[in-house]
Scaffold this motif. Sequence first.
Motif, PDB file in Angstrom:
ATOM      1  N   ASN A  29      -1.516  -0.790 -48.937  1.00 43.57           N
ATOM      2  CA  ASN A  29      -0.410  -0.409 -49.811  1.00 43.57           C
ATOM      3  C   ASN A  29       0.654  -1.485 -49.758  1.00 43.57           C
ATOM      4  O   ASN A  29       0.538  -2.454 -49.016  1.00 43.57           O
ATOM      5  CB  ASN A  29       0.157   0.956 -49.418  1.00 43.57           C
ATOM      6  CG  ASN A  29       0.778   0.950 -48.043  1.00 43.57           C
ATOM      7  OD1 ASN A  29       0.758  -0.063 -47.346  1.00 43.57           O
ATOM      8  ND2 ASN A  29       1.330   2.079 -47.639  1.00 43.57           N
ATOM      9  N   SER A  85       6.492   3.908 -47.395  1.00 48.03           N
ATOM     10  CA  SER A  85       5.169   3.650 -47.968  1.00 48.03           C
ATOM     11  C   SER A  85       4.063   3.812 -46.934  1.00 48.03           C
ATOM     12  O   SER A  85       2.900   4.024 -47.282  1.00 48.03           O
ATOM     13  CB  SER A  85       5.116   2.247 -48.575  1.00 48.03           C
ATOM     14  OG  SER A  85       5.112   1.251 -47.577  1.00 48.03           O
ATOM     15  N   GLY A 140       5.026   2.215 -52.525  1.00 41.14           N
ATOM     16  CA  GLY A 140       5.950   3.108 -51.841  1.00 41.14           C
ATOM     17  C   GLY A 140       7.084   3.542 -52.742  1.00 41.14           C
ATOM     18  O   GLY A 140       7.487   4.718 -52.735  1.00 41.14           O
ATOM     19  N   ASN A 193      11.964   1.391 -47.329  1.00 33.42           N
ATOM     20  CA  ASN A 193      10.897   1.717 -48.279  1.00 33.42           C
ATOM     21  C   ASN A 193       9.526   1.383 -47.724  1.00 33.42           C
ATOM     22  O   ASN A 193       8.559   2.127 -47.933  1.00 33.42           O
ATOM     23  CB  ASN A 193      11.113   0.976 -49.596  1.00 33.42           C
ATOM     24  CG  ASN A 193       9.995   1.229 -50.576  1.00 33.42           C
ATOM     25  OD1 ASN A 193       9.887   2.304 -51.153  1.00 33.42           O
ATOM     26  ND2 ASN A 193       9.131   0.252 -50.765  1.00 33.42           N
ATOM     27  N   ASN A 194       9.410   0.246 -47.019  1.00 31.67           N
ATOM     28  CA  ASN A 194       8.126  -0.084 -46.395  1.00 31.67           C
ATOM     29  C   ASN A 194       7.718   1.012 -45.415  1.00 31.67           C
ATOM     30  O   ASN A 194       6.543   1.400 -45.348  1.00 31.67           O
ATOM     31  CB  ASN A 194       8.219  -1.419 -45.671  1.00 31.67           C
ATOM     32  CG  ASN A 194       6.906  -1.814 -45.021  1.00 31.67           C
ATOM     33  OD1 ASN A 194       5.904  -2.034 -45.690  1.00 31.67           O
ATOM     34  ND2 ASN A 194       6.898  -1.892 -43.688  1.00 31.67           N
TER      35      ASN A 194
END
Length: 490
Positions: free
Chosen positions: A435, A249, A440, A245-246
């Motif tokens: 972010n 994002s 994300g 997910n990082n």
Amino acid sequence: MLLLGIDLGTSSIKASVVDAATQKVVASAQYPDIESPITVLHPGWAEQSPEMWWEHVQKAIVICNNKGLYDPLDIAAIGIAYQMHGLVLVDKNQQVLRDSIIWCDSRAVETGNKAFGAIGEEHCLSHLLNSPGNFTASKLAWVKENEPEVYDRIDKFMLPGDFIAMRLTGEVSTSVSSLSEGIFYDFLNNRLSKDLIDYFGFDEALFPAIQPVFSAHGGLTPSIAQKLNLKPGIPVTYKAGDQPNNALSLNVLNPGEVAATAGTSGVIYGVSDQLAYDQQSRVNTFAHVNYTETQKRLGVLLCINGVGSMYRWLKNIIGGSESYLQMNSKGAEAQAGSNGLLVLPFGNGAERMLSNKIVGAQFSNIDLNIHTQAHMIRAVQEGIAFAFRYGLDIMRENGMNPTVIRAGKNNLFLSELFTETFVNITGVPVELYKNDGSVGAALGAGIGANIFSSPKQAFEHMHPVELVQPSGKSLEPAYHEWKTLLQKQL
């Protein structure tokens, strides 16, 4: 149209509400303010309560809603990011059977190592792309062997994000990406690993339904919707581990693109289109969020357990009164190389890049007449950056040669000292973005709900806030001293 992202971290839960049209954060909240506890029943063990996670998720969402910056009924989809490799067990009534054995728990190392040898090392690496090692499958096998009364009551096992989605929707599902991070997925045969399931004696009925990462994983139940002041039926349309997910994002989706994070743990995560693996399983390969059978997208992950956790420990040891910002400034007062003070930041369980060895955190070369708090702070940040360099060199051995690394400007990347050290010792520029994982997850929800026509559209407004280039300041002598110290422990 609004999107809700939930980031289930080890230390806390963060929720963010994002405007799909602008991709800007409308509101965000983190809960709790202090770091969530980890239960350590024995040395090397680490557990957390899934029900604690669920309580904190609800509170973070309510705090967001109560800011009055948007109408909660305008939220159209929910995305979830979560701490990877954890094991959650529920019975047929969806009640939790035991605390989650989380990512940094080391109890199943030997269980996984035995499976690696019995199934066959080359077979595991070519099919699973990893050793079973200290991953979710081995943790489930540990429960089967050591807690049979718990194992016999299991209806479904799941990863942490699957559990939060279940609490939101009442439905249980998972994905190939999640199963691959648990080392359950056979990449050559595109199915659950029969070899691993047969070896451990798992019943396939324990596995949740498998769905794409970007898909409807159930709708918000009326009772939970009422409790959270949200619209019933809102779909959960995205679930992914925190590191995939990082990468999402940071718009890291294509082969050759690389992301990094330096939170509780430290990670470098690069995308590949090859079913590649490290012969020693020191770095690990999982299905990325956009992996399909026809379009291979693999995440090659280097993990260092003791990063933010090491810095937090130092903060507590030196008194805890100074903020991280003040510590960063004080550390910058010391000279590069910390006057010979060296730190191995490996005090948070078995380190996969060190072949699952438990090395422990160490300070070396302390001179009582020279070294101050500033040296300690700098040495810890340098030691963490050196650990990243050590791991990146392993990734380079396996064909991952980044020309730039993208990272969120948060956690240790808020420290100019750490960021400059990281860039100089790796020799790779870093692009910093404003972010985080919850944003994300929200954008992932928009992709899964087809609110965005493509992932590209989801990130059309994203631009770096800073580019940090190598300065030419050489830390190679200090790094080689550090590496020599490390190798004496291996």
